[in-house]
Enzyme design. Structure first.
Site, short mmCIF file in Angstrom:
data_model
loop_
_atom_site.label_atom_id
_atom_site.label_comp_id
_atom_site.label_asym_id
_atom_site.label_seq_id
_atom_site.Cartn_x
_atom_site.Cartn_y
_atom_site.Cartn_z
N GLY A 12 0.78 -1.23 0.00
CA GLY A 12 0.00 0.00 0.00
C GLY A 12 0.81 1.29 0.00
O GLY A 12 0.33 2.32 0.48
N ASN A 108 -5.64 2.89 -13.09
CA ASN A 108 -4.68 1.89 -12.59
C ASN A 108 -3.28 2.46 -12.69
O ASN A 108 -2.97 3.19 -13.63
CB ASN A 108 -4.79 0.63 -13.47
N HIS A 110 0.54 1.28 -13.28
CA HIS A 110 1.32 0.13 -13.74
C HIS A 110 2.80 0.50 -13.74
O HIS A 110 3.16 1.58 -14.22
CB HIS A 110 0.87 -0.31 -15.14
N ASP A 151 -4.47 -3.76 -19.16
CA ASP A 151 -3.53 -2.63 -19.33
C ASP A 151 -3.67 -1.96 -20.70
O ASP A 151 -2.68 -1.44 -21.24
CB ASP A 151 -2.07 -3.07 -19.12
N GLU A 181 5.82 6.33 -9.67
CA GLU A 181 4.46 5.97 -9.22
C GLU A 181 3.89 6.94 -8.19
O GLU A 181 2.76 7.41 -8.32
CB GLU A 181 4.46 4.56 -8.63
#
Ligand code: GAR
Length: 207
Positions: A12, A108, A110, A151, A181
């Site tokens: 997380g 999302n 990735h 994706d 990210e």
């Protein structure tokens, strides 16, 4: 105020980046309403509970079939009724019925520059192992909208990260998280929360 449902599977750290960005005012007009994990032991659930956020586990192990799990996950999402679902290291396939119910409202993160090292079988550390095996000099991360493919949805943000000769999958994973990210996922949420993103002809546009 954009209400977020964040779906997680593990540590997380991306969820934490979202929570920290909200606290720091880097994401405005959004709050995390609930967190769902497919894994009861996910530390991400602790991170959510520490913040007083509703956190629950819906695991395929609790159901006798994949269909029953898919139904339970979709029903829970519909019950929470978020404006946006954020897959922040959610390592199970999102049911089609859920994708359709939240069309263009699921994003999302990735850990590669899509379309490299993505699709079936590319998740977590495996992505970085594949990047190193191929010998790429640059990798990175991508935030994209989720469609019914793996994706394949419209790309919203990407950030490149240099690969170093001495990198291991673990060191590369860490640097992609830190440099890419944890930057672009909060940024993507802020852009959406502030009405700056639209999808036109299958592509995400930022105003
Ligand atoms: C992150 O690196 C995320 O990009 C990846 O899982 C990790 C979760 O870490 N997601 C995928 O591989 C999706 N295909 P976290 O739980 O610490 O945020």
């Amino acid at each position: 105020m954009l209400r977020l449902l964040v779906c997680v599977s593990g540590g997380g750290t991306n969820l934490q980046a979202i929570l920290d960005a909200i606290d720091a005012g880097k994401i405005t007009d959004a709050r995390v309403e609930a967190v769902i994990s497919n894994n009861a032991g996910a530390f991400a659930l602790e991170r959510a509970r520490k913040k007083g956020i509703e956190a629950c586990c819906i695991s395929p192990k609790q159901y006798e079939s994949r269909e029953a799990f898919n139904r339970a996950l979709t029903e829970k999402a519909l019950e929470i009724s978020p404006d946006l679902i954020v897959l922040a290291g959610f390592l199970v396939a999102v049911p089609e019925e859920m994708i359709r119910a939240f069309e263009n409202r699921i994003i999302n993160i990735h850990p590669s520059l899509i379309p490299s090292f993505c699709g079936v079988g590319y998740y977590g550390l495996r992505v970085h192992e594949a990047a190193l095996a191929r010998g790429v000099k640059v990798t990175g991360a991508t935030v994209h909208f989720v469609d019914c493919g793996m994706d394949t949805g419209p790309i919203l943000l990407q950030k490149a990260v240099e690969v170093r000769p001495e990198d291991t999958p673990e060191s590369l994973q860490r640097r992609v998280m830190e440099e890419a990210e944890w930057q672009i996922l909060p940024r993507a949420i802020d852009l959406i929360a502030n009405g700056r993103v639209s999808i036109e002809e299958g592509k995400a546009k930022i105003q």
